[in-house]
Design a protein around this motif. Structure first.
Motif, mmCIF file in Angstrom:
data_model
loop_
_atom_site.group_PDB
_atom_site.id
_atom_site.type_symbol
_atom_site.label_atom_id
_atom_site.label_comp_id
_atom_site.label_asym_id
_atom_site.label_seq_id
_atom_site.Cartn_x
_atom_site.Cartn_y
_atom_site.Cartn_z
ATOM 1 N N HIS A 65 0.788 -1.234 0.000
ATOM 2 C CA HIS A 65 0.000 0.000 0.000
ATOM 3 C C HIS A 65 0.817 1.280 0.000
ATOM 4 O O HIS A 65 0.271 2.356 -0.275
ATOM 5 N N PRO A 77 4.433 3.555 -1.237
ATOM 6 C CA PRO A 77 5.419 3.600 -2.322
ATOM 7 C C PRO A 77 6.831 3.261 -1.846
ATOM 8 O O PRO A 77 7.135 3.327 -0.651
ATOM 9 N N THR A 121 2.085 4.936 7.434
ATOM 10 C CA THR A 121 0.913 5.128 6.583
ATOM 11 C C THR A 121 0.251 6.471 6.870
ATOM 12 O O THR A 121 -0.155 7.191 5.943
ATOM 13 N N ASP A 164 -1.928 10.631 -2.717
ATOM 14 C CA ASP A 164 -2.200 9.969 -3.988
ATOM 15 C C ASP A 164 -1.354 8.722 -4.189
ATOM 16 O O ASP A 164 -1.655 7.899 -5.067
ATOM 17 N N ASP A 165 -0.286 8.577 -3.393
ATOM 18 C CA ASP A 165 0.597 7.424 -3.531
ATOM 19 C C ASP A 165 0.251 6.296 -2.563
ATOM 20 O O ASP A 165 0.917 5.263 -2.554
ATOM 21 N N VAL A 166 -0.765 6.495 -1.733
ATOM 22 C CA VAL A 166 -1.149 5.483 -0.752
ATOM 23 C C VAL A 166 -2.329 4.678 -1.282
ATOM 24 O O VAL A 166 -3.352 5.242 -1.680
ATOM 25 N N ARG A 167 -2.189 3.368 -1.305
ATOM 26 C CA ARG A 167 -3.262 2.476 -1.764
ATOM 27 C C ARG A 167 -3.986 1.909 -0.536
ATOM 28 O O ARG A 167 -3.709 0.796 -0.093
ATOM 29 N N LEU A 168 -4.891 2.687 0.016
ATOM 30 C CA LEU A 168 -5.536 2.279 1.264
ATOM 31 C C LEU A 168 -6.312 0.975 1.131
ATOM 32 O O LEU A 168 -6.433 0.213 2.086
ATOM 33 N N ASP A 169 -6.844 0.706 -0.064
ATOM 34 C CA ASP A 169 -7.605 -0.526 -0.242
ATOM 35 C C ASP A 169 -6.718 -1.760 -0.140
ATOM 36 O O ASP A 169 -7.217 -2.883 0.038
ATOM 37 N N ALA A 170 -5.399 -1.568 -0.240
ATOM 38 C CA ALA A 170 -4.460 -2.691 -0.136
ATOM 39 C C ALA A 170 -3.771 -2.739 1.221
ATOM 40 O O ALA A 170 -2.915 -3.598 1.451
ATOM 41 N N ALA A 171 -4.135 -1.831 2.126
ATOM 42 C CA ALA A 171 -3.481 -1.751 3.433
ATOM 43 C C ALA A 171 -4.043 -2.803 4.378
ATOM 44 O O ALA A 171 -5.187 -2.701 4.828
#
Length: 279
Positions: free
Chosen positions: A28, A30, A155, A164-171
């Motif tokens: 999640h 970078p 995080t 914009d670089d954080v993929r919260l759905d994958a955290a």
């Protein structure tokens, strides 16, 4: 500093250099997380020092933010695609030669470290540089009690600094055991053998608001230590004496010790177990 022309750099400025890494931070975050955090802390500290000098009408040397070092010693993450580790020896040489070069025109140099795997190398390199007569030091960004890697602390910081670089759905959580308990296995087999998703902690509940507050505390701590300039034998900058602190910082130090007055990110904690994370 990177956008300046040489005639614009005058006197003997204090140069602040962020030291990060390019390594996996779970599914999640970078690869440049450590560098982003270290750079943000360094930039905010430089701004605080500059504003303080202006407010107090000081005529001392300027404070400059140098371009960050984006590669470090990340051997423990080597089995994840995207990780680029230059190792301890290469990093040591880079740090030493950087300060030797800076010393031709700059005054002091301080490194702001964002990656725990760099700690042993910073200790060795800065100690050698100080023995050579260079006025250099370093400080980390460690939050007491924070999870070890790509968890809630980092995080939250990245949700504030680069949402914009954080993929919260994958955290999702990784291995949440205390780092001291994990260390033997991490040292022997690396992070992927312990946490296949690359997370040592739990990013659940991270917020940008929490990250904003963390960054403020990190920057205040960094600026306070740089201004006090009290390096230990390894070159680590310590807290100023209570008489030199602001009343609020002095109260935190008295109540909880230096760590409470100087929280930061997991990336450069002074916890000895975490410092040994990068083989």
């Amino acid at each position: 500093m990177g956008r300046a022309a040489w005639p614009e750099i005058t006197g003997a400025p204090l140069v602040v250099v962020a030291v990060g890494s390019t390594e996996q931070h779970g599914p999640h975050l970078p690869l440049d997380t450590d560098t982003v955090v270290a750079t943000a802390v360094a930039r905010a500290a430089v701004q605080r020092l500059t504003d303080r000098d202006r407010t107090e009408e000081r005529s001392g040397a300027r404070v400059l933010l140098a371009p960050a070092l984006a590669f470090g010693a990340s051997g423990e993450h080597a089995h994840f695609p995207g990780t680029v580790s230059i190792g301890h020896e290469a990093l040591r040489v880079v740090l030493i030669e950087m300060v030797r070069s800076l010393s031709l025109w700059a005054g002091r140099c301080v490194f702001v470290n964002g990656h725990g795997g760099n700690v042993a190398t910073l200790d060795a390199a800065v100690a050698q540089l100080r023995a050579e007569g260079h006025d250099t030091a370093w400080l980390g960004c460690g939050v007491p009690g924070a999870d070890a890697h790509a968890g809630r602390t980092e995080t939250s910081l990245m949700l504030h600094l680069a949402p914009d670089d954080v993929r919260l759905d994958a955290a999702v959580p990784g291995d949440t055991r205390p780092i001291a308990q994990l260390m033997p296995e991490l040292t022997a087999r690396g992070v992927r053998a312990v946490a296949p998703n690359g997370v040592l902690g739990d990013p659940t509940g991270a917020t940008a608001q929490e990250g904003r507050a963390l960054l403020r505390t990190l920057a205040d701590n960094a600026a306070r230590r740089i201004q006090a300039w009290r390096p230990d034998p390894r070159g680590r900058l310590g807290e100023p004496p209570p008489s030199a602190q602001t009343p609020a910082a002095a109260r935190r130090t008295a109540a909880h010790g230096p760590a409470a007055a100087a929280p930061g990110t997991r990336a450069a904690t002074n916890n000895s177990a975490r410092e040994r994370l990068s083989p």
